[in-house]
Design a protein around this motif. Sequence first.
Motif, mmCIF file in Angstrom:
data_model
loop_
_atom_site.group_PDB
_atom_site.id
_atom_site.type_symbol
_atom_site.label_atom_id
_atom_site.label_comp_id
_atom_site.label_asym_id
_atom_site.label_seq_id
_atom_site.Cartn_x
_atom_site.Cartn_y
_atom_site.Cartn_z
ATOM 1 N N LEU A 192 7.928 5.440 -2.428
ATOM 2 C CA LEU A 192 6.203 6.328 -2.501
ATOM 3 C C LEU A 192 6.548 8.083 -3.033
ATOM 4 O O LEU A 192 6.787 8.578 -2.119
ATOM 5 C CB LEU A 192 5.319 5.937 -0.992
ATOM 6 N N LEU A 235 2.657 -1.465 1.845
ATOM 7 C CA LEU A 235 1.260 -0.624 1.359
ATOM 8 C C LEU A 235 1.770 -0.448 -0.164
ATOM 9 O O LEU A 235 3.317 -0.370 -0.244
ATOM 10 C CB LEU A 235 1.584 0.631 2.366
ATOM 11 N N MET A 285 -0.810 6.863 1.654
ATOM 12 C CA MET A 285 -0.370 5.812 3.558
ATOM 13 C C MET A 285 -0.763 6.770 4.351
ATOM 14 O O MET A 285 -1.208 6.263 5.101
ATOM 15 C CB MET A 285 1.086 5.654 2.705
ATOM 16 N N ARG A 332 9.578 3.894 2.490
ATOM 17 C CA ARG A 332 9.145 3.018 2.765
ATOM 18 C C ARG A 332 10.345 2.117 3.450
ATOM 19 O O ARG A 332 10.811 0.860 2.104
ATOM 20 C CB ARG A 332 7.888 1.958 2.553
#
Length: 438
Positions: A80, A10, A88, A335
């Motif tokens: 992130l 993502l 997310m 992540r």
Amino acid sequence: MRLRFIGPALAGVIGLSAFVWNADSSPENGHADTYQQLDLFAEILARVQTEYVADVDETEVMEASIDGMLTSLDPHSSYLNPEEYRSMQVQASGEYGGLGIEITQQDGFILVVSPMDDTPASRADIQSGDYISAINGETIVGQPMNDSLKQMRGAPGTDINLTILRENVEPFDVSLTREIIKQNSVSYRLEDTIGYVRISTFNERTTDSLIEALSSLKKEAGSTMTGLVLDLRNNPGGLLNQAVGVSSAFLDGGEVVSTRGRHPNDVQRYNARQGEKIADVPIIVLINGGSASAAEIVAGALQDHNRAIIMGETSFGKGSVQSVIPLGPQRGAIRLTTSRYYTPSNASIQGAGIEPDVEVAQTRLSEEEMADIEKRRKRYSEANLRNALENDQGRERRAPHIPADQPPVDYEGEDYQLERAFGKLRSTDFASDQSQKG
């Protein structure tokens, strides 16, 4: 709490003193080389802060450094920041603002894993395997993927222009209007006595939506349902627990998938719940090169348990699991790829993908077009991504080739693979094919 994702990627500031180490201060710990590299990083950062030609945003520089470290590991690990982490979480819940497109990064370009059904991206005919080279006329080649994600998301009703690179086509621009993306991941219909269920992604609602769809199909068909097509094409994956939940709807117990981490004892097995929803109804699962991770888990489980015939083209080949690890307030999350997954027959899909039992092409390719694909090695798959994990069992993806079953030259239909799936379920030889698999 850690979320466990198996879909495509993502889309904190650490004090300088934290990087200043004396390599000789702790010789017993064996990390002298690491301390020296951290000291080197601190020196370079200090030089940038004092000698670079313009002022720099130290937060952005540090975030880029952290993200660069993680993305060097494999295509699906990343940092992130707090804003991206919140985004997310919203996306995993199934509703957010944007274009409806799943992406990853390859060779500096943004690669489209798949467009989501009934979104600005799908309606603009953006396709799996397309590359995005510019946004609103500004190149994004070499730009961090998270930055590209930020640019593509925005307020509903606002416009954006993407420059698309597609194989055997001149570069072209596509204008899209952002909208709220509601990931209604399951759609269905009944055609005569055959049910059709399309799963476009695996979000928090997918298993419940599938069970509702199957219940509605059974009610509509009564006792006359003679087959089911489960369409997982261009499904980029999502949540691991939803892949297990979907598989449970078609299995009466048994293993769905296992995951194995870095250490030999780091093994987890996920089993289907008993209580199959459509027992004795023949199933064909459709997959293609855009079917990834969670979609591959479902296809692999049904294939290994001889519960379905897999039809279409070899899947994407993403056989790794990412854990989203929060770093604390105002620090975001990482992540991180933490394990590989394996089908019930102990096959690693990483790079190799799921091979269909019945191979059917969606579009017709000439020998010349296939030769060009082989020459340029432009086939779209996990194995072709930069820094992709190797298959730990040595399995390799089947070389590009022309399937024996592809649309005829004069084909004028809309979906050749789906037509072949319906035809297979209606054929008298389907039962014999099923018994041969068992």
